[in-house]
Design a protein around this motif. Structure first.
Motif, PDB file in Angstrom:
ATOM      1  N   ARG A  81       0.760  -0.992   0.085  1.00 20.71           N
ATOM      2  CA  ARG A  81      -0.397  -0.079  -0.404  1.00 20.71           C
ATOM      3  C   ARG A  81       0.813   1.165   0.248  1.00 20.71           C
ATOM      4  NH1 ARG A  81      -4.454   0.295   4.197  1.00 20.71           N
ATOM      5  NH2 ARG A  81      -5.247   2.204   2.805  1.00 20.71           N
ATOM      6  N   ILE A  82       2.182   1.010   0.554  1.00 24.78           N
ATOM      7  CA  ILE A  82       3.109   2.540   0.744  1.00 24.78           C
ATOM      8  C   ILE A  82       3.216   2.645  -0.296  1.00 24.78           C
ATOM      9  CG2 ILE A  82       5.345   3.121   1.647  1.00 24.78           C
ATOM     10  CD1 ILE A  82       4.345   1.716   4.026  1.00 24.78           C
ATOM     11  N   PHE A  83       3.730   1.056  -1.494  1.00 23.71           N
ATOM     12  CA  PHE A  83       4.529   2.001  -2.887  1.00 23.71           C
ATOM     13  C   PHE A  83       3.251   1.524  -3.789  1.00 23.71           C
ATOM     14  CE2 PHE A  83       8.151   0.909  -0.945  1.00 23.71           C
ATOM     15  CZ  PHE A  83       9.044   1.128  -1.753  1.00 23.71           C
ATOM     16  N   ALA A  84       2.270   1.637  -3.703  1.00 18.51           N
ATOM     17  CA  ALA A  84       0.902   1.550  -4.753  1.00 18.51           C
ATOM     18  C   ALA A  84       0.457   3.025  -5.283  1.00 18.51           C
ATOM     19  CB  ALA A  84      -0.464   1.499  -4.123  1.00 18.51           C
ATOM     20  N   ARG A  85       0.255   3.434  -6.477  1.00 15.62           N
ATOM     21  CA  ARG A  85       0.436   4.282  -7.257  1.00 15.62           C
ATOM     22  C   ARG A  85      -1.405   4.040  -7.332  1.00 15.62           C
ATOM     23  NH1 ARG A  85       4.768   7.738  -6.909  1.00 15.62           N
ATOM     24  NH2 ARG A  85       6.239   6.496  -7.486  1.00 15.62           N
ATOM     25  N   PRO A  86      -1.976   5.757  -7.064  1.00 21.01           N
ATOM     26  CA  PRO A  86      -1.675   6.762  -6.439  1.00 21.01           C
ATOM     27  C   PRO A  86      -1.221   6.536  -5.237  1.00 21.01           C
ATOM     28  CG  PRO A  86      -3.938   6.924  -6.915  1.00 21.01           C
ATOM     29  CD  PRO A  86      -3.255   5.786  -7.413  1.00 21.01           C
ATOM     30  N   VAL A  87      -0.876   7.647  -4.303  1.00 25.66           N
ATOM     31  CA  VAL A  87      -0.219   7.536  -3.108  1.00 25.66           C
ATOM     32  C   VAL A  87      -1.883   7.528  -2.361  1.00 25.66           C
ATOM     33  CG1 VAL A  87       0.483   8.369  -1.409  1.00 25.66           C
ATOM     34  CG2 VAL A  87       1.323   8.818  -3.567  1.00 25.66           C
ATOM     35  N   SER A  88      -2.294   6.867  -0.894  1.00 25.09           N
ATOM     36  CA  SER A  88      -3.033   6.553  -0.520  1.00 25.09           C
ATOM     37  C   SER A  88      -2.550   7.084   0.144  1.00 25.09           C
ATOM     38  CB  SER A  88      -3.319   5.148  -0.480  1.00 25.09           C
ATOM     39  OG  SER A  88      -3.949   4.687   0.993  1.00 25.09           O
ATOM     40  N   GLY A  89      -3.939   7.770   1.001  1.00 19.27           N
ATOM     41  CA  GLY A  89      -4.218   8.538   1.913  1.00 19.27           C
ATOM     42  C   GLY A  89      -5.070   7.702   3.101  1.00 19.27           C
ATOM     43  N   SER A  90      -5.293   6.741   3.276  1.00 21.91           N
ATOM     44  CA  SER A  90      -6.107   5.876   4.519  1.00 21.91           C
ATOM     45  C   SER A  90      -5.160   4.574   4.682  1.00 21.91           C
ATOM     46  CB  SER A  90      -7.365   5.059   3.523  1.00 21.91           C
ATOM     47  OG  SER A  90      -6.858   4.134   2.689  1.00 21.91           O
ATOM     48  N   ILE A  91      -3.871   5.137   4.630  1.00 21.67           N
ATOM     49  CA  ILE A  91      -2.981   4.175   5.497  1.00 21.67           C
ATOM     50  C   ILE A  91      -2.753   4.318   7.342  1.00 21.67           C
ATOM     51  CG2 ILE A  91      -0.251   2.644   5.535  1.00 21.67           C
ATOM     52  CD1 ILE A  91      -0.068   3.738   2.642  1.00 21.67           C
ATOM     53  N   ARG A  92      -3.228   3.548   7.859  1.00 24.09           N
ATOM     54  CA  ARG A  92      -2.967   3.489   9.503  1.00 24.09           C
ATOM     55  C   ARG A  92      -1.733   3.323  10.199  1.00 24.09           C
ATOM     56  NH1 ARG A  92      -7.781   3.511  11.689  1.00 24.09           N
ATOM     57  NH2 ARG A  92      -9.579   2.539  11.385  1.00 24.09           N
ATOM     58  N   TRP A  93      -1.229   4.919  10.597  1.00 25.96           N
ATOM     59  CA  TRP A  93      -0.136   4.727  11.108  1.00 25.96           C
ATOM     60  C   TRP A  93       0.020   3.525  12.036  1.00 25.96           C
ATOM     61  CZ3 TRP A  93       3.830   7.194  10.397  1.00 25.96           C
ATOM     62  CH2 TRP A  93       5.262   6.776  11.171  1.00 25.96           C
ATOM     63  N   THR A  94      -0.479   3.611  12.481  1.00 21.62           N
ATOM     64  CA  THR A  94       0.203   1.845  13.782  1.00 21.62           C
ATOM     65  C   THR A  94       0.278   0.610  12.606  1.00 21.62           C
ATOM     66  OG1 THR A  94      -2.518   0.730  13.869  1.00 21.62           O
ATOM     67  CG2 THR A  94      -1.728   2.234  15.377  1.00 21.62           C
ATOM     68  N   ASP A  95      -0.080   0.627  11.657  1.00 22.34           N
ATOM     69  CA  ASP A  95      -0.064  -0.135  10.440  1.00 22.34           C
ATOM     70  C   ASP A  95       1.857   0.306  10.184  1.00 22.34           C
ATOM     71  OD1 ASP A  95      -1.902  -1.960  10.751  1.00 22.34           O
ATOM     72  OD2 ASP A  95      -3.068  -1.119   8.567  1.00 22.34           O
TER      73      ASP A  95
END
Length: 84
Positions: free
Chosen positions: A11-25
């Motif tokens: 998910r970090i490397f996905a394009r476009p950049v995701s705005g829904s990645i939880r900080w805890t993850d």
């Protein structure tokens, strides 16, 4: 690396950049990569990984990491050969 961490990395490397990645993850991914985590002032957190210290701001009130931080994390991981 557990499946959950691999999913976060994808998910970090996905394009476009995701705005829904939880900080805890994201933090769990750092720990899985061998990072040492230290609390800093306020909402800041220090990540010691790759013989470097990076300081990130733990998001609040939303648990999701902002897109700018995800791009920064992606570049940092990529510069050290970490890719999905």
């Amino acid at each position: 690396m557990q499946k959950k961490h691999r999913t976060t990395l994808d998910r970090i490397f996905a394009r476009p950049v995701s705005g829904s990645i939880r900080w805890t993850d994201v933090e769990a991914l750092f720990i899985a990569l061998g990072a040492e985590v230290s609390e800093r002032e306020g909402s800041r957190i220090g990540i010691f990984l790759f013989n470097e210290v990076r300081v990130f701001h733990r998001p609040h009130p939303s648990p999701d990491t902002d897109k700018g931080a995800i791009v920064s994390i992606r570049k940092w991981l990529e510069s050290h050969g970490i890719k999905p």
